[in-house]
Design an enzyme around this catalytic site. Structure first.
Site, short mmCIF file in Angstrom:
data_model
loop_
_atom_site.label_atom_id
_atom_site.label_comp_id
_atom_site.label_asym_id
_atom_site.label_seq_id
_atom_site.Cartn_x
_atom_site.Cartn_y
_atom_site.Cartn_z
N GLY B 130 15.45 42.04 53.12
CA GLY B 130 16.52 42.40 52.19
C GLY B 130 16.55 41.38 51.08
N GLN B 278 57.84 43.82 36.50
CA GLN B 278 56.88 42.81 36.04
C GLN B 278 55.75 42.60 37.06
OE1 GLN B 278 58.40 38.79 35.22
NE2 GLN B 278 58.02 39.27 33.07
N GLU B 363 20.82 45.65 44.75
CA GLU B 363 20.02 45.03 43.68
C GLU B 363 20.24 43.52 43.66
OE1 GLU B 363 19.31 47.00 39.95
OE2 GLU B 363 19.75 48.93 40.85
#
Lengths: 262, 384
Positions: B130, B278, B363
């Site tokens: 990997g 808020q 990737e």
């Protein structure tokens, strides 16, 4: 041979506002789009082009100079050529004068086998221009087309939608076909189409370019007079009668009698 | 923000957004559920001419670069990061040919990709290889005018659906990483088969599958570059493709932000819209800051790559890392803003959170990216 598509630029809303003074549409602040029904006409023209070798799709719109945007959108979807009919002399045209003007432009283009229109425009909702064009050109028309079963350069066999089902109609060509939304799903523009459309110079034809009788165009050529435009009041809720069937039937009969006899 | 896009780039952005809005968004939940491959959407991509935006005009493309690809990927992934992955992964599978293919290879394969007739896939990862890509076991043995490939690639995006596979295999094990080579393998090559389709957490509208080579004979004309270049091909491919992953993450994050703003405005609690609180406002503001910063970094990295700059590994890795970490954070916050509804599949944000996660992993994990960035920093410092 040419396949003609007639399109109209309309405001992008179904909730159009009317100027009470002039009885015309208020277009300010509303984006313009191609009349949604005309999108199906464009798509069907492109599909027929794919079926008939050597066919070209020419899209025509009559309207103010900004209607060129609608024509560019049609080109970006794959139509081959576009023509804008725009002239102050066309202003105020009703459906009769509009269909006459479009018919004269179609004659000038020539070599036409099929003319596609949407079934109606989303702003005026008259559904008269397509049939009007066929009358002016003296060719057959089939309205509310929902499927083209067979087509060659001389004849077409189509399904015409009715409230109960559909008719199968064979017509020689050239003919005018107005289409309903059931006929297809319009494609999106392609990138190459958009680029071609951006560069395209769309010819603008005025009254002088289409050999028309000036008494038949614009406001003077329009027999229609719009006296008043209004939105009908929303329908009020009905009444539900409850009780024993005998009594309800009597009550209902009484109500109907009141309405009928005033 | 105005990124000074050219008219052409703006056109790509507008068209891809329209495809996402009208064609992808309405079916995204369906594909997420079924895990089927979205062929009808692939047809729309092809008809819209977007498949070739990063391929030279000579080969039927539009001649754009990484920026055009990133813009398109971002917009399409706004619709669905899973469905649109087939587009981005085809880019990944095509870069080795774009970067290292000879004229014959380019002329044969690129027009097929540009027209949208064929999808591509990149096959490097294996069960035991990997992040440590150097330990791949798939072999390619020279035999006359061909190479014979044996081995199993794992988690290959577009596996089984793509027609074109760019594959890294060992031609000389003794040389380690320098003994790897890259090949183009057509789907119909005898000896190429596909294993199980993975059942994934997110990006479920994409195909992820094993690609198996059993005495698969590949003509020597399909060798990319020359023998021993395999890892260079892979690394250079990633340098070009990582902004694409970043753009995928960006599209997902932007969607999470858009959904959150809309929902916060509509949702009423304590007699008022929650967007008036808020606590919610600050979350929305932080989400927007991070999304915009991602975009700025991705577009800058893409422009740098397109300019022909040499040392692009660092910015490419930075864009991927920052955008994917942002996507994970922003989608998690989106679920929080939606509250209990956000956790439910009837609402779109839990899917965004699931889809975002992979962008931190594939990737090159974000840890590997940080390694790439750090080694570039050290190299730069030593060079001074």
């Amino acid at each position: 041979m040419k396949i003609i598509v007639l399109i109209k630029q309309v405001p992008e809303t179904t909730d159009v506002r009317i100027d009470p003074e002039t009885n015309t549409l208020i277009r300010e602040g509303v984006d313009s789009i191609i009349n949604p029904f005309d999108m199906y006409a464009i798509e069907e023209a492109l599909r027929v082009k794919e079926r008939l070798e050597g066919a070209k799709v020419v899209v025509i719109s009559m309207g103010p100079p900004q209607a060129v945007d609608a024509l560019k959108e049609a080109l970006s979807m794959g139509c081959d050529e576009a023509v804008l009919l725009s002239d102050r002399k066309f202003a105020g045209s009703d459906t009769w004068a509009t269909s006459y003007t479009l018919a004269q432009a179609i004659k000038k283009i020539g070599d036409y086998r099929l003319i596609f229109c949407g079934k109606q425009a989303s702003d005026g909702d008259t559904a008269q221009v397509g049939p009007g064009v066929s009358t002016h050109l003296d060719i057959p028309q089939v309205t509310y087309v929902k499927h083209i079963e067979q087509i060659d350069t001389h004849a077409a066999k189509v399904e015409r939608m009715t409230e109960e089902g559909y008719d199968i109609i064979e017509t020689p060509l050239p003919a005018v076909l107005t289409v309903v939304k059931e006929i297809n799903e319009p494609r999106l523009p392609s990138l190459k189409g958009k680029m071609r459309a951006k560069k395209a110079e769309i010819p603008v034809w005025g009254a002088g370019d289409i050999s028309c009788d000036e008494d038949k165009i614009g406001l003077d050529g329009s027999p229609t007079r719009v006296v008043k435009i209004f939105t009908p009041p929303p329908r009020e809720g009905g009444r539900i009668l409850t009780g024993e069937p005998d009594e309800v039937a009597k009550e209902l009969a009484g109500l109907i009698k009141d309405i009928v006899t005033g | 923000m105005d990124y000074l896009l050219t008219e052409e780039q703006q056109m790509i952005k507008d068209l891809c957004h329209r495809i996402a809005e009208e064609k992808i968004k309405p079916v995204a939940a369906e594909y997420d559920e079924s895990g089927e491959f979205p062929w009808p959407i692939m047809k729309i991509f092809a008809e819209s001419d977007i498949c070739g935006i990063y391929i030279p005009e000579k080969y039927g493309g539009m001649g754009g670069g990484i920026l055009e690809l990133a813009i398109a990927t971002e917009e399409l992934c706004w619709g669905c990061g899973g469905i649109s992955l087939a587009f981005a992964a085809t880019g990944l599978g095509t870069f080795p040919i774009l970067l290292y293919g000879n004229e014959e290879q380019k002329a044969k394969y690129l027009p097929e990709v540009a027209s949208g007739r064929k999808l591509a896939a990149f096959a490097l990862t294996e069960a035991e290889a990997g992040s440590d890509a150097g330990s791949i076991k798939t072999t390619a043995k020279k035999d006359g005018d061909s190479y014979i490939l044996n081995g199993t690639k794992q988690w290959i995006t577009n596996g089984g659906e793509a027609e074109i596979y760019t594959v890294v295999a060992m031609t000389n094990k003794a040389k380690g990483a320098r003994g790897a080579s890259a090949f183009i393998v057509d789907k119909d090559t005898p000896g190429l088969s596909f294993g199980k389709k993975e059942n994934k957490m997110g990006i479920r509208g994409s195909a992820t599958r094993e690609v198996i080579f059993t005495d698969c004979r590949v003509p020597k004309e399909n060798l990319l570059g020359k023998e021993g270049l395999g890892f260079i091909v892979a690394m250079k491919t990633f340098d070009s493709s990582r902004p694409g992953v970043a753009a995928q993450a960006l599209g997902i994050a932007q969607r999470a932000l858009d959904e959150s703003v809309k929902y916060a405005h509509e949702r009423r609690q304590f007699g008022t819209s929650i967007s008036s609180f808020q606590a919610i406002q600050f979350m929305l503001a932080d989400m927007a800051i991070q999304v915009e910063a991602s975009r700025a970094l991705i577009y800058s990295a893409a422009r740098m790559i397109d300019s022909g700059a040499k040392n692009i590994a660092k910015v490419s890795a930075m864009s991927k890392t920052f955008a994917s970490d942002t996507a994970m954070k922003v989608t998690t916050d989106a679920v929080q803003i939606f509250g209990g509804y956000g956790y439910m599949k009837e609402y779109p944000v839990e899917k965004l959170m699931r889809d975002a996660k992979i962008t931190q992993i594939y990737e090159g994990t974000n840890q590997i990216q940080r390694g790439v960035i750090a080694s570039a920093l050290i190299k730069e410092a030593l060079a001074k």
